[in-house]
Motif scaffolding. Structure first.
Motif, PDB file in Angstrom:
ATOM      1  N   ILE A 188       8.524  -0.042   9.560  1.00 42.63           N
ATOM      2  CA  ILE A 188       9.552  -0.829   8.861  1.00 42.63           C
ATOM      3  C   ILE A 188       9.072  -1.245   7.467  1.00 42.63           C
ATOM      4  CG2 ILE A 188      10.774  -3.035   8.871  1.00 42.63           C
ATOM      5  CD1 ILE A 188      11.151  -2.681  11.879  1.00 42.63           C
ATOM      6  N   PRO A 189       7.915  -1.923   7.320  1.00 43.66           N
ATOM      7  CA  PRO A 189       7.468  -2.242   5.953  1.00 43.66           C
ATOM      8  C   PRO A 189       7.098  -0.998   5.156  1.00 43.66           C
ATOM      9  CG  PRO A 189       5.764  -2.814   7.544  1.00 43.66           C
ATOM     10  CD  PRO A 189       6.994  -2.479   8.333  1.00 43.66           C
ATOM     11  N   ALA A 190       6.614   0.024   5.862  1.00 45.81           N
ATOM     12  CA  ALA A 190       6.268   1.252   5.145  1.00 45.81           C
ATOM     13  C   ALA A 190       7.505   1.908   4.550  1.00 45.81           C
ATOM     14  CB  ALA A 190       5.551   2.223   6.082  1.00 45.81           C
ATOM     15  N   ALA A 191       8.623   1.897   5.296  1.00 45.83           N
ATOM     16  CA  ALA A 191       9.860   2.496   4.783  1.00 45.83           C
ATOM     17  C   ALA A 191      10.376   1.733   3.560  1.00 45.83           C
ATOM     18  CB  ALA A 191      10.919   2.516   5.887  1.00 45.83           C
ATOM     19  N   VAL A 192      10.326   0.392   3.628  1.00 48.18           N
ATOM     20  CA  VAL A 192      10.753  -0.405   2.466  1.00 48.18           C
ATOM     21  C   VAL A 192       9.839  -0.129   1.277  1.00 48.18           C
ATOM     22  CG1 VAL A 192      11.071  -2.743   1.597  1.00 48.18           C
ATOM     23  CG2 VAL A 192      11.755  -2.180   3.942  1.00 48.18           C
ATOM     24  N   GLY A 193       8.520  -0.130   1.529  1.00 40.70           N
ATOM     25  CA  GLY A 193       7.582   0.154   0.451  1.00 40.70           C
ATOM     26  C   GLY A 193       7.751   1.548  -0.114  1.00 40.70           C
ATOM     27  N   ALA A 194       8.054   2.516   0.754  1.00 38.37           N
ATOM     28  CA  ALA A 194       8.240   3.888   0.289  1.00 38.37           C
ATOM     29  C   ALA A 194       9.462   3.999  -0.614  1.00 38.37           C
ATOM     30  CB  ALA A 194       8.365   4.834   1.486  1.00 38.37           C
ATOM     31  N   ALA A 195      10.543   3.334  -0.237  1.00 40.45           N
ATOM     32  CA  ALA A 195      11.755   3.378  -1.067  1.00 40.45           C
ATOM     33  C   ALA A 195      11.493   2.760  -2.442  1.00 40.45           C
ATOM     34  CB  ALA A 195      12.895   2.645  -0.359  1.00 40.45           C
ATOM     35  N   LEU A 196      10.846   1.583  -2.447  1.00 37.99           N
ATOM     36  CA  LEU A 196      10.524   0.958  -3.733  1.00 37.99           C
ATOM     37  C   LEU A 196       9.511   1.803  -4.517  1.00 37.99           C
ATOM     38  CD1 LEU A 196      10.241  -2.785  -2.603  1.00 37.99           C
ATOM     39  CD2 LEU A 196      12.141  -1.687  -3.811  1.00 37.99           C
ATOM     40  N   GLY A 197       8.559   2.403  -3.801  1.00 40.62           N
ATOM     41  CA  GLY A 197       7.571   3.246  -4.466  1.00 40.62           C
ATOM     42  C   GLY A 197       8.181   4.453  -5.138  1.00 40.62           C
ATOM     43  N   ALA A 198       9.221   5.020  -4.507  1.00 40.63           N
ATOM     44  CA  ALA A 198       9.903   6.157  -5.124  1.00 40.63           C
ATOM     45  C   ALA A 198      10.545   5.745  -6.446  1.00 40.63           C
ATOM     46  CB  ALA A 198      10.953   6.722  -4.173  1.00 40.63           C
ATOM     47  N   VAL A 199      11.140   4.543  -6.453  1.00 38.65           N
ATOM     48  CA  VAL A 199      11.743   4.051  -7.701  1.00 38.65           C
ATOM     49  C   VAL A 199      10.671   3.840  -8.764  1.00 38.65           C
ATOM     50  CG1 VAL A 199      13.046   2.155  -8.751  1.00 38.65           C
ATOM     51  CG2 VAL A 199      13.665   2.988  -6.469  1.00 38.65           C
ATOM     52  N   VAL A 200       9.571   3.175  -8.385  1.00 41.03           N
ATOM     53  CA  VAL A 200       8.478   2.935  -9.333  1.00 41.03           C
ATOM     54  C   VAL A 200       7.880   4.256  -9.812  1.00 41.03           C
ATOM     55  CG1 VAL A 200       6.181   1.925  -9.600  1.00 41.03           C
ATOM     56  CG2 VAL A 200       7.957   0.675  -8.373  1.00 41.03           C
ATOM     57  N   GLY A 201       7.731   5.205  -8.882  1.00 42.50           N
ATOM     58  CA  GLY A 201       7.183   6.502  -9.260  1.00 42.50           C
ATOM     59  C   GLY A 201       8.043   7.214 -10.277  1.00 42.50           C
ATOM     60  N   HIS A 202       9.369   7.128 -10.117  1.00 47.05           N
ATOM     61  CA  HIS A 202      10.266   7.746 -11.093  1.00 47.05           C
ATOM     62  C   HIS A 202      10.133   7.069 -12.452  1.00 47.05           C
ATOM     63  CE1 HIS A 202      13.027  10.634  -8.992  1.00 47.05           C
ATOM     64  NE2 HIS A 202      12.328  10.152  -7.967  1.00 47.05           N
ATOM     65  N   ALA A 225       0.834  -1.203   0.000  1.00 47.07           N
ATOM     66  CA  ALA A 225       0.000   0.000   0.000  1.00 47.07           C
ATOM     67  C   ALA A 225       0.868   1.252   0.000  1.00 47.07           C
ATOM     68  CB  ALA A 225      -0.924  -0.003   1.218  1.00 47.07           C
ATOM     69  N   THR A 226       1.937   1.213   0.807  1.00 49.38           N
ATOM     70  CA  THR A 226       2.839   2.365   0.825  1.00 49.38           C
ATOM     71  C   THR A 226       3.553   2.525  -0.512  1.00 49.38           C
ATOM     72  OG1 THR A 226       3.195   1.934   3.179  1.00 49.38           O
ATOM     73  CG2 THR A 226       4.702   3.461   2.110  1.00 49.38           C
ATOM     74  N   LEU A 227       3.964   1.405  -1.103  1.00 54.81           N
ATOM     75  CA  LEU A 227       4.631   1.463  -2.414  1.00 54.81           C
ATOM     76  C   LEU A 227       3.722   2.131  -3.446  1.00 54.81           C
ATOM     77  CD1 LEU A 227       6.615  -1.420  -4.095  1.00 54.81           C
ATOM     78  CD2 LEU A 227       4.926  -0.147  -5.393  1.00 54.81           C
ATOM     79  N   MET A 228       2.480   1.664  -3.547  1.00 53.14           N
ATOM     80  CA  MET A 228       1.566   2.230  -4.532  1.00 53.14           C
ATOM     81  C   MET A 228       1.236   3.683  -4.214  1.00 53.14           C
ATOM     82  SD  MET A 228       1.231  -0.279  -6.562  1.00 53.14           S
ATOM     83  CE  MET A 228      -0.215  -0.203  -7.565  1.00 53.14           C
ATOM     84  N   ALA A 229       1.096   3.981  -2.921  1.00 59.24           N
ATOM     85  CA  ALA A 229       0.777   5.357  -2.540  1.00 59.24           C
ATOM     86  C   ALA A 229       1.919   6.298  -2.889  1.00 59.24           C
ATOM     87  CB  ALA A 229       0.469   5.426  -1.041  1.00 59.24           C
ATOM     88  N   VAL A 230       3.143   5.886  -2.610  1.00 58.99           N
ATOM     89  CA  VAL A 230       4.289   6.732  -2.929  1.00 58.99           C
ATOM     90  C   VAL A 230       4.419   6.893  -4.439  1.00 58.99           C
ATOM     91  CG1 VAL A 230       6.812   6.866  -2.874  1.00 58.99           C
ATOM     92  CG2 VAL A 230       5.544   6.274  -0.806  1.00 58.99           C
ATOM     93  N   ALA A 231       4.230   5.790  -5.180  1.00 57.31           N
ATOM     94  CA  ALA A 231       4.314   5.884  -6.641  1.00 57.31           C
ATOM     95  C   ALA A 231       3.265   6.852  -7.185  1.00 57.31           C
ATOM     96  CB  ALA A 231       4.146   4.501  -7.265  1.00 57.31           C
TER      97      ALA A 231
END
Length: 783
Positions: free
Chosen positions: A305-319, A25-31
């Motif tokens: 902890i999972p939110a931070a990992v998801g956020a980092a991956l989400g930033a990559v996906v967002g870019h 959820a964090t990954l998709m939200a950050v993306a």
């Protein structure tokens, strides 16, 4: 490692599904937020940013090569106000023939060896720069849609040169329609002419028209007065660019804000549900001596902890997603070099992780304040009284037992069903609102073109051409001969002609454009905001900015001061129009005849009968028009514009992201519910329930929630659209026609409402498969 650290680590490892859900959820939200934030940044003063990035020219001057030379122009550039110059570049005005023997518009070609330099860095958008004879680079904004690899012929020039298009480029200063190497200019200069020179300047001060004028006087002081053949101020270019983008900048801003808000809401919902499901664990931690503060920190750590990992991956996906999206935004804004601003990354990462932290803190703090025995009791309680009435009703319905059990589940856990339904509501609102924005944008861009004709002859916009590269007089021909050819052509359904002139309005300053129509032009794509289309001489329709500037309204009478005298017209309607800053008047050509008897149409617009092949019609008509010196072309219904396609693609991508985020919110709720009732599932499987029936039971547990969320989300999305759209129009100084706002109909609303059910089912499929695969003995041993 401290005891608190071990609790956090074990919680993250033991609760793998909630951990993964929070991370996804964090990954998709950050993306989605990176994408939305990038659109917000790109939509903030796009012209000013591109102008600064490309070192745009404050002033572009055209000189007659017969009156001055390159050395004299270079020497005259040493004025105190000048900070940088580029040129002199040789120029020529040519008319290409791209295909089918149909000549294109006249365009300005500049001989330039390099796209870079101290002024007006031309940015390549496709292909490469011209490196030798026989090659040409077209401006991406020229309107000549010829891709790299195709050839342009110039039959009117000696030797009939043919050049290959090797690239497309964009000049923020709009200094040319095409570029070639300097040595090619000899072949593009018509015999008997000497062509011209172009000089580009940047000044120390150029924020006002007076400062630009002062700079122009300084750089032309050393050349003959008659040498200056034309000038283009960056302020005029900026005004035109901002007018072109004013209508869809608010749409992109709305897309960006929607992505940010949706992401924050869904992530907060997921984290709150996950922490709330851990009440029993909180009670156990308190029983072994944890303080409320330690409980809060433990659950915040398990969420972060999972939110931070998801956020980092989400930033990559967002870019990665932002690369094609910003490329499309460049097309919409006619800009280049758009990229993700580092500030977007910082704000998005900090904001999403902040939402996770605050939500986890609030949920854990509320649970941490419970007494130990209450926390354990709430976490284990079966709440036996809830949902029994729904179970009794479902038992009487002719439904399979697994389906009936699934349909009653939301009534047994109303709070969790509410949280899951909230995710569905948000997702449905996003889909509905984005669908409406996209449909409205298409209507806006279609409405402002005023070209519903299948075929046009002459200037497609029936208006004067702007000053600058590619400008030229409108095509002129005997109107009677043109209309005779149209009348004689089989397949003609309707047509009208359009003439233009300049006038002023008594009581106001500045000139405006008056369009005089011969024939009925009401079918030509002119969308009325209020009132009606004119019926005859003496009546006119005008855009909203005209009414605002003149202080008039529909029903008033104004006086037009033209070249031949005064004409009084009564305003009978308000039309949607964005050209010339909305300072236009549309009337019958006979209205202008008393003062301008020689005014003749410069364009003709034709609608063909249904079933007529437009290409064949144009070929046959051009055979008749060829002796008259005019050419028929495809009209405005040939397909969607690049801007429409671009922004629809942006809307689709953002919608898919938001639907995915909403589905993850549903998944989280179903996972928590399935984990909680795993022993119950074991009992059902022991009594003979098959895996398919388990899947049906779990999926149908979200059907009521999905239907309710869709039924609630669609009207909210429609209402939000109905509130935002007029506000966007007001921000651009326009009143939008009803066709732009009323874009929903019953055939579309019903599928949108069912979209809530689709989101819910998508979110439930994964945990349903997990429940179906769980072994009966394992499920029965689970407490």
């Amino acid at each position: 490692m401290s005891v608190l650290g071990r609790v956090v680590r074990s919680g993250v490892g033991r609760r793998r599904v909630p951990t993964v859900v929070i991370g996804l959820a964090t990954l998709m939200a950050v993306a989605a937020s990176v994408l939305g934030g990038s659109l917000l940044v790109a939509s903030s003063a796009p012209f000013d940013k591109a102008f600064a990035r490309q070192q745009g020219a404050h002033l572009s001057l055209q000189f007659d090569a017969g009156e001055t030379g390159a050395d004299q122009l270079s020497a005259a550039a040493d004025a105190p106000q000048v900070t940088a110059t580029a040129g002199p570049f040789r120029t020529a005005s040519v008319t290409p023939e791209p295909e089918r023997g149909i000549p294109g518009e006249p365009m300005t070609v500049v001989g330039r060896a390099d796209p870079g330099g101290p002024v007006d860095n031309v940015a390549l958008t496709e292909g490469r720069w011209a490196t030798g004879p026989g090659e040409i680079v077209l401006s991406a904004d020229s309107g000549l849609f010829v891709p790299p690899g195709m050839r342009l012929a110039f039959p009117e020039l000696p030797g009939e040169p043919t050049l290959t298009v090797v690239g497309l480029a964009r000049s923020v200063s709009r200094t040319a329609d095409a570029w070639v190497v300097p040595s090619e200019m000899d072949s593009l200069t018509a015999p008997g002419t000497v062509g011209g020179y172009q000089m580009l300047y940047r000044f120390t001060e150029a924020d006002t028209a007076a400062q630009v004028t002062a700079g122009r006087e300084a750089v032309t002081a050393g050349v003959p007065a008659e040498a200056a053949a034309g000038a283009q101020s960056w302020l005029a270019v900026k005004k035109r660019a901002e007018r072109d983008t004013a209508l869809f900048v608010p749409f992109l801003i709305a897309f960006g804000v929607l992505g940010l808000v949706m992401s924050a809401l869904i992530v907060g919902n997921v984290v709150a549900g996950t922490v709330g499901a851990g009440l029993r664990r909180i009670g156990i931690l308190k029983a072994i001596g944890f303080t409320p503060g330690q409980v809060v920190r433990a659950h915040m750590g398990q969420a972060l902890i999972p939110a931070a990992v998801g956020a980092a991956l989400g930033a990559v996906v967002g870019h990665l997603l932002a690369v094609p999206v910003l490329s499309q935004a460049e097309t919409a804004y006619r800009s280049t070099g758009l990229s993700v601003d580092p500030r977007v990354d910082a704000v998005v990462l900090g904001g999403v992780l902040g939402v996770v932290a605050v939500t986890a803190w609030a949920s854990a703090w509320r649970a941490g304040r419970l007494r130990t025995v209450d926390a354990i009791a709430v976490g284990r309680a079966r709440l036996p009284g809830r949902g029994r009435w729904a179970a009794r009703v479902a038992a009487r319905l002719p439904l399979p037992r697994p389906v009936g059990l699934g349909l009653t589940r939301p009534f047994a856990r109303p709070a969790r069903a509410l949280a899951t339904g909230t995710a569905v509501v948000f997702g449905t609102i996003a889909v509905t609102f984005t669908f409406g924005l996209s449909a409205s944008l298409s209507e806006v861009l279609t409405a402002r073109e005023h070209n519903a004709a299948d075929v046009t002859i002459g200037d497609p916009e029936a208006g004067p051409r702007p000053n600058g590269p590619g400008a030229g007089p409108a095509e002129a021909a005997d109107p009677a001969a043109v209309t005779a050819a149209i009348d004689a052509q089989p397949g003609t359904r309707a047509y009208y002609g359009a003439a233009t002139t300049q006038a002023t309005v008594s009581g106001t300053s500045g000139s405006l454009t008056v369009f005089g129509f011969t024939g009925d032009a009401s079918w030509g794509g002119y969308r009325m905001v209020s009132g009606r289309w004119f019926d005859g001489p003496g009546e006119a329709v005008v855009p909203t900015p005209f009414l605002t500037a003149t202080g008039t309204r529909v029903g008033d009478t104004v006086t037009l001061n033209g070249r031949g005298g005064e004409v009084r017209v009564r305003i009978v309607g308000e039309v949607f129009d964005t050209r010339n800053d909305g300072m236009d008047v549309f009337t019958d050509a006979a209205t202008l005849t008393p003062t301008e008897p020689d005014l003749a149409p410069t364009s003709h617009h034709i609608a063909v009968t249904p079933g007529t092949d437009v290409a064949d019609y144009i070929d046959a008509l051009n055979a008749e028009l060829s002796p008259l010196g005019v050419v028929a072309r495809t009209g405005g219904d040939g397909g969607e514009s690049d801007v429409v396609v671009t922004l629809n693609a942006l809307a689709t991508m953002l919608t898919l992201l938001l639907v995915a985020v909403a589905a993850l919110g549903v998944l989280n709720g179903v996972v928590l519910d399935t984990r909680e009732r795993v022993r119950e599932l074991g009992v059902h499987k022991a009594l003979g329930m098959t895996p398919r029936q388990v899947i049906a039971m779990v999926v149908t547990s979200v059907v009521v929630t999905g239907l309710a969320g869709g039924a609630l989300g669609v009207p909210i999305g429609v209402a939000l659209h109905g509130w935002v759209m007029p506000a966007m129009g007001d921000g651009a100084g326009l009143t939008l026609p009803d066709s732009v706002i009323a874009v929903y109909d019953a055939a579309e609303v019903v599928p949108l409402a069912l979209g809530g059910l689709l989101i819910a089912v998508l979110g439930a499929l994964l945990p349903a498969g997990w429940a179906a695969r769980t072994r009966t003995a394992t499920a029965l041993r689970t407490e």
